[in-house]
Scaffold this active site. Sequence first.
Site, short mmCIF file in Angstrom:
data_model
loop_
_atom_site.label_atom_id
_atom_site.label_comp_id
_atom_site.label_asym_id
_atom_site.label_seq_id
_atom_site.Cartn_x
_atom_site.Cartn_y
_atom_site.Cartn_z
N GLY A 93 -4.67 -7.32 2.97
CA GLY A 93 -3.65 -8.09 4.15
C GLY A 93 -2.07 -7.92 3.55
O GLY A 93 -2.25 -7.00 2.57
N LEU A 117 0.33 -7.89 5.13
CA LEU A 117 0.07 -6.31 5.83
C LEU A 117 1.81 -5.65 6.91
O LEU A 117 2.37 -7.30 6.95
CB LEU A 117 -0.41 -7.15 7.73
CG LEU A 117 -1.85 -7.19 7.92
CD1 LEU A 117 -2.66 -7.47 8.86
CD2 LEU A 117 -2.12 -5.94 6.75
N HIS A 165 0.91 -1.01 8.32
CA HIS A 165 -1.23 -1.19 7.83
C HIS A 165 -0.55 -1.04 9.76
O HIS A 165 -2.23 -0.93 10.47
CB HIS A 165 -1.31 -2.53 7.50
CG HIS A 165 -1.09 -2.69 5.98
ND1 HIS A 165 -0.60 -3.58 5.43
CD2 HIS A 165 -1.88 -2.31 5.26
CE1 HIS A 165 -0.54 -3.86 4.15
NE2 HIS A 165 -1.90 -2.90 3.82
N GLN A 217 -11.44 -3.95 -7.66
CA GLN A 217 -10.27 -2.65 -8.07
C GLN A 217 -9.07 -3.10 -8.86
O GLN A 217 -8.01 -2.43 -9.11
CB GLN A 217 -9.78 -2.53 -6.63
CG GLN A 217 -9.43 -3.29 -5.96
CD GLN A 217 -8.88 -2.68 -4.44
OE1 GLN A 217 -9.52 -2.46 -3.56
NE2 GLN A 217 -7.44 -1.69 -3.97
N GLY A 259 -3.97 4.97 4.94
CA GLY A 259 -3.45 5.62 5.02
C GLY A 259 -2.92 6.66 4.11
O GLY A 259 -3.51 6.76 3.19
N GLN A 260 -2.52 7.31 4.43
CA GLN A 260 -1.93 8.70 3.57
C GLN A 260 -1.27 8.78 2.49
O GLN A 260 -0.67 9.39 1.41
CB GLN A 260 -1.42 9.78 4.17
CG GLN A 260 -1.78 10.69 5.35
CD GLN A 260 -1.78 11.65 6.20
OE1 GLN A 260 -0.80 12.90 6.32
NE2 GLN A 260 -2.42 12.61 7.01
N LYS A 261 -0.51 6.96 2.39
CA LYS A 261 0.45 7.04 1.06
C LYS A 261 -0.80 6.80 0.11
O LYS A 261 -0.12 7.45 -1.25
CB LYS A 261 1.36 5.22 1.58
CG LYS A 261 2.01 5.56 0.10
CD LYS A 261 1.96 3.30 0.61
CE LYS A 261 0.89 2.56 -0.42
NZ LYS A 261 1.81 2.49 -0.89
N VAL A 301 4.05 5.33 6.69
CA VAL A 301 5.46 4.95 7.07
C VAL A 301 6.64 4.49 6.55
O VAL A 301 5.98 4.10 5.33
CB VAL A 301 4.99 4.05 8.10
CG1 VAL A 301 5.93 3.09 8.47
CG2 VAL A 301 3.80 3.47 8.95
N LEU A 306 6.41 2.23 3.00
CA LEU A 306 6.08 0.99 3.16
C LEU A 306 4.65 0.38 2.37
O LEU A 306 4.33 1.15 2.10
CB LEU A 306 6.00 0.44 4.46
CG LEU A 306 7.06 0.28 5.48
CD1 LEU A 306 6.81 -0.20 7.05
CD2 LEU A 306 8.03 0.17 4.34
O1 PAF Z 1 -5.94 0.66 0.66
C1 PAF Z 1 -6.40 -0.69 -0.48
O2 PAF Z 1 -4.94 -1.61 0.51
C2 PAF Z 1 -7.43 -1.51 0.05
O3 PAF Z 1 -7.55 -0.44 -1.96
C3 PAF Z 1 -8.66 -0.59 0.51
C4 PAF Z 1 -8.66 -0.10 0.57
C5 PAF Z 1 -8.42 -2.13 1.68
C6 PAF Z 1 -10.02 -1.43 -0.79
O4 PAF Z 1 -9.94 -2.96 -1.12
#
Ligand code: PAF
Length: 270
Positions: free
Chosen positions: A19, A21, A25, A49, A137-139, A166, A174
């Site tokens: 989120g 966003l 995204h 995480q 994303g590649q970021k 982006v 971003l």
């Molecule tokens: O990149 C993220 O936003 C998170 O690490 C992900 C891949 C949604 C896992 O929680």
Amino acid sequence: MARSGIGPNNVVGVVPTMGGLHEGHLALVDAARSECSVVIVTIFVNPMQFGPSEDFENYPRELEDDSRMLVQRGVDLLFAPSVDEMYPNGRDHHSVVMLPHLTGVLCGRNRPGHFDGVATVVSKLFNIVQPNTAYLGQKDWQQLTIIRAMVRDLDFPLRVVGVPTVRDSRGLALSSRNNYLSVDERAKAPLLYTELARLRDRVLQGEVKYTELESQACKALEDDGFTPDYISVRESHTLKVANSHSKNRRVFGAALLGKARLIDNLAIDS
Ligand code: PAF
């Protein structure tokens, strides 16, 4: 939010997010929309995480705004579970997916357990959503590499697409965490990109002492008020330290600026 039925002939694309966003995204959503008949976005701020002193509590939670943006972008379904739904027995009594050969380096060095949490939640989301394709994303190239390896090693029946980063007009990648930057910090933040681009160009001009180039980039960032975590030239697919004979080199960087942890990376070899 559910717009179309999911039938046997549909190609389902998933965009996993936490989120907060932004256009980065939405580029993932657009990529999914261009290839899939059903686009599912997940929003879950995954406690597994985040380290104990990290920003789990403060991470942006803007479900209504996010949901509105997703409707405008033609998303079919939003899956936004609660922590209890995802971890009904608590996060300490849960199986964990680990890829130690890829998670102990770069961001994983100072964020122990972070990528175990990412791999675990993404594997759960894949099992719940059952997508044909996942868009990331590649970021966060390390995350993308870990998820690709997990999909390959654990035989998830899906394809992973890495969508280009982006950037704003000054090169800043971003990120939801850019919201933590003050006005002054925001003006400085693109310097991470600038230093990575400078290092990439010097490698392409034939300089071979990567450790020196990395130290110089860290020093330049420190002089501008960043606290660098690492600047490192690596092989794109193995994340191993690169040298001038390596193929697919990529320069990675992470640094704290105020309360924001910024990460970025640039391909050296095209
Ligand atoms: O990149 C993220 O936003 C998170 O690490 C992900 C891949 C949604 C896992 O929680």
